[in-house]
Scaffold this motif. Structure first.
Motif, PDB file in Angstrom:
ATOM      1  N   TYR A  46       0.806  -1.047   0.003  1.00  5.20           N
ATOM      2  CA  TYR A  46       0.171  -0.002   0.112  1.00  5.20           C
ATOM      3  C   TYR A  46       0.945   1.345   0.093  1.00  5.20           C
ATOM      4  CZ  TYR A  46      -4.156   2.839   0.907  1.00  5.20           C
ATOM      5  OH  TYR A  46      -4.910   3.886   0.412  1.00  5.20           O
ATOM      6  N   ASP A  48       1.499   4.047   0.901  1.00  6.77           N
ATOM      7  CA  ASP A  48       1.557   5.177   1.816  1.00  6.77           C
ATOM      8  C   ASP A  48       2.126   4.794   3.051  1.00  6.77           C
ATOM      9  OD1 ASP A  48       0.905   7.621   3.049  1.00  6.77           O
ATOM     10  OD2 ASP A  48      -1.152   7.553   2.158  1.00  6.77           O
ATOM     11  N   VAL A  52      -1.550   4.579   7.681  1.00  8.59           N
ATOM     12  CA  VAL A  52      -2.680   4.534   6.613  1.00  8.59           C
ATOM     13  C   VAL A  52      -2.610   3.164   5.930  1.00  8.59           C
ATOM     14  CG1 VAL A  52      -3.687   5.748   4.517  1.00  8.59           C
ATOM     15  CG2 VAL A  52      -2.236   7.076   6.223  1.00  8.59           C
ATOM     16  N   SER A 113      -1.495  -1.445  -4.515  1.00 10.61           N
ATOM     17  CA  SER A 113      -2.920  -1.379  -4.406  1.00 10.61           C
ATOM     18  C   SER A 113      -3.019   0.529  -4.426  1.00 10.61           C
ATOM     19  CB  SER A 113      -3.433  -1.683  -3.181  1.00 10.61           C
ATOM     20  OG  SER A 113      -4.580  -1.364  -2.783  1.00 10.61           O
ATOM     21  N   GLY A 171      -9.906  -8.194  -6.473  1.00 14.30           N
ATOM     22  CA  GLY A 171      -8.567  -8.700  -6.592  1.00 14.30           C
ATOM     23  C   GLY A 171      -8.665 -10.247  -6.144  1.00 14.30           C
ATOM     24  N   GLU A 172      -9.710 -10.600  -5.436  1.00 14.59           N
ATOM     25  CA  GLU A 172      -9.555 -12.066  -4.613  1.00 14.59           C
ATOM     26  C   GLU A 172      -9.478 -13.044  -5.609  1.00 14.59           C
ATOM     27  OE1 GLU A 172     -11.841  -9.637  -3.853  1.00 14.59           O
ATOM     28  OE2 GLU A 172     -12.450  -9.577  -1.884  1.00 14.59           O
TER      29      GLU A 172
HETATM   30  C1  B12 Z   1     -12.028   2.954   4.966  1.00 13.32           C
HETATM   31  C2  B12 Z   1     -11.861   3.889   4.026  1.00 13.32           C
HETATM   32  C3  B12 Z   1     -11.046   4.760   4.297  1.00 13.32           C
HETATM   33  C4  B12 Z   1     -10.135   4.877   5.478  1.00 13.32           C
HETATM   34  C5  B12 Z   1      -9.114   3.638   5.346  1.00 13.32           C
HETATM   35  C6  B12 Z   1      -8.118   3.700   4.198  1.00 13.32           C
HETATM   36  C7  B12 Z   1      -7.256   2.671   3.896  1.00 13.32           C
HETATM   37  N1  B12 Z   1      -5.877   2.702   4.118  1.00 13.32           N
HETATM   38  O1  B12 Z   1      -7.708   1.485   3.742  1.00 13.32           O
HETATM   39  C8  B12 Z   1      -9.674   6.160   5.770  1.00 13.32           C
HETATM   40  C9  B12 Z   1     -10.427   6.769   6.687  1.00 13.32           C
HETATM   41  C10 B12 Z   1      -8.392   6.371   6.300  1.00 13.32           C
HETATM   42  C11 B12 Z   1      -9.797   6.634   4.270  1.00 13.32           C
HETATM   43  C12 B12 Z   1      -9.040   7.717   3.801  1.00 13.32           C
HETATM   44  C13 B12 Z   1      -9.277   8.259   2.441  1.00 13.32           C
HETATM   45  N2  B12 Z   1     -10.003   7.846   1.569  1.00 13.32           N
HETATM   46 CO1  B12 Z   1     -11.165   6.296   1.892  1.00 13.32          CO
HETATM   47  N3  B12 Z   1     -12.683   4.991   2.070  1.00 13.32           N
HETATM   48  C14 B12 Z   1     -12.636   3.954   2.639  1.00 13.32           C
HETATM   49  C15 B12 Z   1     -13.737   3.152   2.149  1.00 13.32           C
HETATM   50  C16 B12 Z   1     -14.850   3.442   3.098  1.00 13.32           C
HETATM   51  C17 B12 Z   1     -13.594   1.360   2.142  1.00 13.32           C
HETATM   52  C18 B12 Z   1     -12.220   1.133   1.547  1.00 13.32           C
HETATM   53  C19 B12 Z   1     -12.229  -0.378   1.726  1.00 13.32           C
HETATM   54  O2  B12 Z   1     -11.674  -0.869   2.581  1.00 13.32           O
HETATM   55  N4  B12 Z   1     -12.839  -0.930   0.568  1.00 13.32           N
HETATM   56  C20 B12 Z   1     -12.805  -2.229   0.414  1.00 13.32           C
HETATM   57  C21 B12 Z   1     -11.716  -3.084  -0.014  1.00 13.32           C
HETATM   58  C22 B12 Z   1     -11.634  -4.529  -0.276  1.00 13.32           C
HETATM   59  O3  B12 Z   1     -11.670  -2.678  -1.651  1.00 13.32           O
HETATM   60  P1  B12 Z   1     -10.295  -2.259  -2.120  1.00 13.32           P
HETATM   61  O4  B12 Z   1      -9.435  -1.658  -1.434  1.00 13.32           O
HETATM   62  O5  B12 Z   1     -10.820  -1.474  -3.635  1.00 13.32           O
HETATM   63  O6  B12 Z   1      -9.625  -3.663  -2.682  1.00 13.32           O
HETATM   64  C23 B12 Z   1     -10.036  -4.613  -3.536  1.00 13.32           C
HETATM   65  C24 B12 Z   1      -9.837  -4.125  -4.965  1.00 13.32           C
HETATM   66  O7  B12 Z   1      -9.698  -2.581  -5.463  1.00 13.32           O
HETATM   67  C25 B12 Z   1      -8.672  -4.930  -5.365  1.00 13.32           C
HETATM   68  N5  B12 Z   1      -7.538  -4.438  -5.245  1.00 13.32           N
HETATM   69  C26 B12 Z   1      -6.968  -3.636  -4.224  1.00 13.32           C
HETATM   70  N6  B12 Z   1      -5.645  -3.464  -4.314  1.00 13.32           N
HETATM   71  C27 B12 Z   1      -5.122  -4.502  -5.249  1.00 13.32           C
HETATM   72  C28 B12 Z   1      -3.899  -4.699  -5.668  1.00 13.32           C
HETATM   73  C29 B12 Z   1      -3.573  -5.833  -6.676  1.00 13.32           C
HETATM   74  C30 B12 Z   1      -2.246  -5.981  -6.845  1.00 13.32           C
HETATM   75  C31 B12 Z   1      -4.803  -6.489  -7.107  1.00 13.32           C
HETATM   76  C32 B12 Z   1      -4.564  -7.344  -8.281  1.00 13.32           C
HETATM   77  C33 B12 Z   1      -5.842  -5.817  -6.864  1.00 13.32           C
HETATM   78  C34 B12 Z   1      -6.133  -5.069  -5.783  1.00 13.32           C
HETATM   79  O8  B12 Z   1      -8.846  -6.025  -4.628  1.00 13.32           O
HETATM   80  C35 B12 Z   1      -9.587  -5.761  -3.503  1.00 13.32           C
HETATM   81  C36 B12 Z   1     -10.610  -6.910  -3.091  1.00 13.32           C
HETATM   82  O9  B12 Z   1     -11.207  -7.113  -4.126  1.00 13.32           O
HETATM   83  C37 B12 Z   1     -13.879   3.537   0.734  1.00 13.32           C
HETATM   84  C38 B12 Z   1     -15.117   3.043   0.118  1.00 13.32           C
HETATM   85  C39 B12 Z   1     -15.362   1.770   0.029  1.00 13.32           C
HETATM   86  N7  B12 Z   1     -16.338   1.190   0.349  1.00 13.32           N
HETATM   87  O10 B12 Z   1     -14.663   1.198  -0.962  1.00 13.32           O
HETATM   88  C40 B12 Z   1     -13.279   4.947   0.911  1.00 13.32           C
HETATM   89  C41 B12 Z   1     -12.623   5.411  -0.387  1.00 13.32           C
HETATM   90  C42 B12 Z   1     -11.721   4.372  -1.081  1.00 13.32           C
HETATM   91  N8  B12 Z   1     -11.801   6.490   0.027  1.00 13.32           N
HETATM   92  C43 B12 Z   1     -11.832   7.613  -0.684  1.00 13.32           C
HETATM   93  C44 B12 Z   1     -10.931   8.632  -0.429  1.00 13.32           C
HETATM   94  C45 B12 Z   1     -11.077   9.712  -1.415  1.00 13.32           C
HETATM   95  C46 B12 Z   1     -10.195   8.708   0.452  1.00 13.32           C
HETATM   96  C47 B12 Z   1      -9.317   9.825   1.059  1.00 13.32           C
HETATM   97  C48 B12 Z   1      -8.557  10.386  -0.119  1.00 13.32           C
HETATM   98  C49 B12 Z   1     -10.044  10.860   1.594  1.00 13.32           C
HETATM   99  C50 B12 Z   1      -9.211  12.168   1.771  1.00 13.32           C
HETATM  100  N9  B12 Z   1      -9.904  13.088   0.963  1.00 13.32           N
HETATM  101  O11 B12 Z   1      -8.649  12.392   2.588  1.00 13.32           O
HETATM  102  C51 B12 Z   1      -8.439   9.081   2.145  1.00 13.32           C
HETATM  103  C52 B12 Z   1      -7.033   8.635   1.416  1.00 13.32           C
HETATM  104  C53 B12 Z   1      -6.245   7.864   2.354  1.00 13.32           C
HETATM  105  C54 B12 Z   1      -5.303   7.249   1.504  1.00 13.32           C
HETATM  106  N10 B12 Z   1      -4.126   7.592   1.165  1.00 13.32           N
HETATM  107  O12 B12 Z   1      -5.635   6.108   1.299  1.00 13.32           O
HETATM  108  C55 B12 Z   1     -12.645   7.070  -1.983  1.00 13.32           C
HETATM  109  C56 B12 Z   1     -11.753   6.881  -3.124  1.00 13.32           C
HETATM  110  C57 B12 Z   1     -12.169   7.768  -4.150  1.00 13.32           C
HETATM  111  C58 B12 Z   1     -12.040   7.356  -5.643  1.00 13.32           C
HETATM  112  N11 B12 Z   1     -11.262   6.175  -5.825  1.00 13.32           N
HETATM  113  O13 B12 Z   1     -12.641   7.758  -6.778  1.00 13.32           O
HETATM  114  C59 B12 Z   1     -13.671   6.091  -1.632  1.00 13.32           C
HETATM  115  C60 B12 Z   1     -13.778   5.074  -2.780  1.00 13.32           C
HETATM  116  C61 B12 Z   1     -14.622   6.819  -0.847  1.00 13.32           C
HETATM  117  C62 B12 Z   1     -15.626   7.576  -1.884  1.00 13.32           C
HETATM  118  N12 B12 Z   1     -16.654   6.948  -2.575  1.00 13.32           N
HETATM  119  O14 B12 Z   1     -15.293   8.684  -2.080  1.00 13.32           O
HETATM  120  N13 B12 Z   1     -10.503   5.960   3.570  1.00 13.32           N
END
Ligand code: B12
Ligand code: SF4
Lengths: 642, 248
Positions: A46, A48, A52, A113, A171-172
């Motif tokens: 990740y 960052d 985070v 990621s 990604g799963e």
């Molecule tokens: C919890 C959360 C946070 C938490 C924890 C962040 C963290 N480090 O995880 C906190 C409060 C800190 C946070 C902060 C921020 N967040 Co936030 N957050 C969320 C939230 C609610 C859940 C994220 C999550 O865990 N999703 C579930 C996981 C399983 O999904 P995922 O990470 O995408 O991973 C899947 C796939 O993407 C893929 N994948 C991921 N990585 C990889 C890597 C490889 C190699 C492969 C093959 C696949 C793969 O596989 C995973 C499983 O299927 C989401 C909304 C949401 N429901 O998604 C917003 C969201 C991700 N956040 C968002 C934003 C904007 C931010 C901030 C920039 C806010 C700000 N202005 O400060 C900051 C950025 C912090 C940072 N540098 O990351 C936006 C992203 C916007 C976009 N993409 O357009 C979202 C989507 C909310 C929204 N609707 O606006 N956040």
């Protein structure tokens, strides 16, 4: 080739850096596997800071899914702060994993990621520290294959030169497929080298290898077309969708760090996807359709997770958690179960409706009612129609009245500035709305001691959304508009003092905009910024707008384009967008119609409760909406062997 | 209410755990182990845990102490094992006794430290120690939260010697091991203050930071200059009839 831990060398540096605990690993529920007993090895990053990155669900899930497999190993790595980076360079300590402190360069695959684009410079730092050539085409057969994932990977073009491939969507299953292909290729003695492995991955249709596509440009700077440059490579690459969340109850054993992180709670993803259709929201568009985890599946994850972690709070996570078809029963069921255990429950991302107050009351049954957060996003009724955020001012006032009436004292409202078609007036209406909220609050609570905080940030148009064609508002105009709003609030003698105002200036949004809708030419900007010392762009104290602008001017000039061209320029229907060959399932014509509807202030309903409106995702990806209700309830947990 | 005193360690890489980090980890371990904790009153109730004199971040320790209050009786040894399993390796719970005495914190009057100085010849260290011990006072200055302070490190040192270098230490090259007993004074004199003292009086300048471990803390036996077990009074006071056990 034996792979040694770099820990002894790292250890000598740790007394000299801030918060050394973040580099030592040893988290509860982390896994260290025998290197030699595994034939496919992933380093997951990740990009960052640890505080985070550690709580990130995406990385945590993939880490566990991979480590559960026989013969597969996954370790984690995060960005090191500049103080440690400097020492690592001085003492030649490479980028390492926190699990077994193995050098990242020794792994087969390096998965990164990206939930935001602001991690790109950190990617370059990590590659360089790992001794991996920055440009993918300079890498040899022994270098890890660099795989990008996460939401930002839906337009990986700005980092196309630096990654070997990208996976879009869930990604799963994708990481397991990549693992199998890599394993077979290694078992055969790595025939055809790196290129052959990438070709095998590309041929699945679900892995994007930028190097296998050529981008041709028009004289005016726009893209003419993107074409595969060898046979067997598909014209478009599809996103991945996991269909039954109950079959993927990850993370089962959430990591519990010793270091303090930004997210000190356990999260359970209660559904994926969102079809509310907010036009600015990339997450909602690219994660369709909605797939719910069942109430019983959620109950089990909470129970096991709490046992395995000892966390005191559970976040029920999704893009709009109150929309789960059985959220009422889930909240009540969990509140009943954990009433005596002092376990807090929270719902991030709640919408503005009265129902959510009942939920919030349930979730804070015996706790303190401090603050509630809502996101109307737009200040005027008109702009909310443009962005398809269907909430009226009456709804909002009714909701906050209920909140203040139930003992809540503080309401936080989130807005965006710079939305398409927005005028000063749309934004100034935010002040009126906040004043009405305070006035209503004083009325129903009979107290003057209530607050409303307005939090507002600049809107950044994102790929794969109806606003992907929209002009972004310049930083100067954004700042001017926010200043007017601030003045308006300040000038309000009656309510102004009860209204808090928090805003982000427009500059970081411009860089985010450049990276979000950028193409391969933007890669040179990222590299120039990295080389000039740019790091941690998501952090105010590290981010430098001027550095980005200087580097962009130099790097983009030879291409005849500039930052405005990428950000404030409106695109037309015909334009080939840099991410058109990445298939999120959304029909481009549907997105265009939705963009036109936005301009006409026409709203669209949610397909969960109304007929399908043909966004294209379900047929294109062979998926369908999966929602309850199941009708099941959460039974009290029986106390055994006490 | 039953009170139990525990000794725990910070070993290996987990010596970089700060005290705050440890507190969080420990409270989570209490939950995982389902320990029937007594809670403080108030809006945000906290489990009742009192920590004594924690070692600084980056310093290893074999002898950290804390006390917890339970609402139901538990066998200290059963509880110790549960908590030890619940904490990450390196944060090990190594001793537990039921509290039968008061004034525990006051019994912690000195600490026994080990300082590993990589890159320093034992002979060189021995000479420096001699010079240090011969001095009447060795003042060093350090920035504290309350501003620049001067400490007499000599007065705080009850004993200081160069221990024989074992054969199991990592790496090669010279290495000196110091054994040090320091009295707990206010303001506190830390092992690195003593190292500054050695540098000031005898020019002992280790090329890399010392690896510091607390071996023991407890009452100082002024005659022998050794640190004794602070849990001994509780152990001695334990009634002969043992408590049934923790599965109540
Ligand atoms: C919890 C959360 C946070 C938490 C924890 C962040 C963290 N480090 O995880 C906190 C409060 C800190 C946070 C902060 C921020 N967040 Co936030 N957050 C969320 C939230 C609610 C859940 C994220 C999550 O865990 N999703 C579930 C996981 C399983 O999904 P995922 O990470 O995408 O991973 C899947 C796939 O993407 C893929 N994948 C991921 N990585 C990889 C890597 C490889 C190699 C492969 C093959 C696949 C793969 O596989 C995973 C499983 O299927 C989401 C909304 C949401 N429901 O998604 C917003 C969201 C991700 N956040 C968002 C934003 C904007 C931010 C901030 C920039 C806010 C700000 N202005 O400060 C900051 C950025 C912090 C940072 N540098 O990351 C936006 C992203 C916007 C976009 N993409 O357009 C979202 C989507 C909310 C929204 N609707 O606006 N956040
Ligand atoms: S294809 Fe239809 S049902 Fe599926 S997400 Fe799009 S609008 Fe909803």
């Amino acid at each position: 080739m034996p792979v040694e831990s770099v820990f002894p060398r790292l250890e000598a540096l740790l007394p000299h850096v801030q918060k050394p605990i973040q580099y030592v690993g040893g988290e509860l529920n982390s896994t260290v596997k025998d290197w030699d007993a595994c034939d496919v090895r992933w380093a997951l990053m990740y990009p960052d800071a640890y505080e985070v990155g550690l709580p990130n669900q995406g990385v945590m899930i993939l880490y566990e899914v991979l480590n559960e497999r026989e013969g597969v190993l996954a370790e984690r790595t995060y960005s090191v702060w500049p103080d440690l980076e400097k020492l690592m360079r001085e003492h030649r300590v490479p980028q390492f994993t926190v699990d077994a402190h193995r050098p990242v360069g020794a792994f087969d695959l390096f998965g990164v990621s990206f939930s935001t684009e602001l991690g790109y410079t950190n990617l370059l730092t990590a590659l360089d520290l790992a001794g991996i050539p920055l440009r993918a085409r300079d890498r040899g057969v022994d270098h890890p294959v660099v795989v990008a994932g996460g939401h930002a990977a839906f337009n990986p073009e700005p980092i196309a030169d630096y990654i070997d491939c990208a996976v879009i969507g869930d990604g799963e299953q994708a990481v397991l497929e990549i693992t199998e292909i890599t394993r077979a290729w290694k078992a055969e003695g790595r025939p055809g080298g790196r290129e052959e492995l990438l070709l095998r991955l590309a041929k699945t249709g679900g892995v994007y290898v930028p190097g296998f596509y050529d981008v041709e440009y028009l004289p005016d700077g726009r893209i003419a077309r993107v074409v595969p440059n060898r046979s067997g490579v598909p014209w478009r690459v599809s996103k991945h969708t996991v269909m039954d969340l109950d079959e993927w109850p990850y993370p089962k054993q959430p990591l519990v760090p010793l270091a303090e992180t930004v997210h000190e709670r356990m999260s359970v993803e209660i559904f994926r996807g969102c079809t509310r259709g907010c036009r600015f929201c990339q997450a909602g568009m690219i994660t369709r359709p909605v797939r719910e985890r069942s109430i019983t599946g959620i109950g089990e994850m909470v129970e096991k997770g709490l046992k395995n972690t000892g966390f005191e709070e559970v976040g029920l996570l999704s893009l709009s958690s109150a929309d789960h078809s059985e959220i009422g029963d889930i909240a009540k069921g969990l509140a009943d179960r954990y009433e005596d255990d002092k376990i807090g429950l929270s719902l991030p991302s709640t919408r503005v409706d009265a129902f959510n107050i009942d939920l919030a009351n349930e979730l804070t049954r015996n706790g303190r009612r401090s603050g509630l957060t809502f996101a109307p996003e737009g200040g005027s009724e008109r702009i909310r129609k443009v962005i398809n955020k269907m909430v009226s001012e009456d709804d909002l006032i009714r909701t906050v009245a209920t909140a203040y009436g139930n003992g809540w004292r503080q309401v936080k409202l989130y807005f965006m500035c710079g939305l398409p078609t927005e005028t000063d007036d749309d934004v100034l209406q935010i002040a009126d709305m906040a004043a009405k909220v305070i006035s209503k609050g004083r009325e129903v609570s009979g107290s003057n001691d209530i607050r409303c905080t307005v939090s507002i940030g600049g809107f950044v148009p994102k790929p794969h959304t109806p606003f992907q064609w929209a002009p972004q508002l310049s930083a100067e105009e954004t700042d001017a508009r926010l200043e007017k709003l601030r003045e308006r609030i300040r000038a309000d003698k009656r309510y102004g003092r009860s209204i808090g105002f928090r805003y982000h200036d427009g500059k970081p949004g411009i860089v985010e905009g450049l990276l979000s809708r950028g193409d391969r030419r933007v890669g040179d900007v990222i590299r120039a910024v990295y080389e000039a010392g740019g790091r941690f762009d998501g952090w105010r104290e590290h981010f430098s707008y001027d550095l980005w602008m200087e580097c962009a001017e130099r790097a983009l000039a030879p291409h005849g384009v500039d930052v405005d061209w990428y950000t404030t320029r409106e695109r037309t229907y015909e334009e080939v967008l840099p991410w058109d060959h990445l298939d999120s399932g959304l029909d481009k014509d549907w997105l265009w119609e939705d963009w036109q509807d936005a301009l006409d202030e026409t709203e669209v309903e949610d397909c969960r409760w109304t007929p399908c409106f043909d966004c294209g995702v379900c047929p294109a990806m062979d998926t369908s909406i999966q929602i309850g209700p199941t009708g099941k309830k959460l039974l009290p947990l029986t106390v055994v062997n006490k | 209410m039953q009170r139990i005193r525990l000794r725990y360690t910070k070993r290996g890489r987990l010596r970089f755990t700060s005290h705050r980090d440890f507190q969080r980890a420990f409270e989570r371990a209490l939950r995982r182990a389902e320990v029937p904790m007594a809670y403080s009153a108030g809006f945000t109730p906290h489990p009742k845990v009192s920590y004594a004199n924690a070692a600084p971040t980056g310093t290893g320790s074999e002898a950290e102490y804390l006390e917890i209050a339970l609402t139901e009786r538990r066998d200290p040894e059963v509880l110790r094992r549960l908590l030890d399993e619940s904490l990450p390796d390196g944060l090990d719970v190594v001793d537990a006794v039921e509290a039968h005495t008061s004034g525990f914190a006051d019994r912690l009057t000195a600490s026994h430290w080990e300082l590993r100085l990589d890159g320093v010849e034992p002979e060189e260290a021995r000479k420096a120690v001699e010079v240090f011990l011969a001095a009447d006072s060795v003042e060093v200055r350090r920035q504290t939260k309350k501003g620049m302070r001067t400490f007499d490190t000599r007065a705080a040192v009850a004993s200081l010697e160069v221990a024989p270098t074992g054969s199991d230490r990592p790496g090669d090259g010279p290495c000196a091991i110091l054994r040090l007993v320091v009295r707990h004074l206010t303001p506190a004199v830390r092992p690195d203050d003593v190292l500054s003292g050695l540098r000031a009086t005898a020019d002992l300048a280790p090329p890399v930071p010392a690896a510091v471990t607390r071996l023991a803390q407890g009452p100082l036996d002024e005659e022998t200059g050794t640190v004794t077990d602070p849990l001994a009074p509780d152990r001695d006071a334990t009634p002969a009839a043992t408590v049934p056990d923790g599965t109540a």
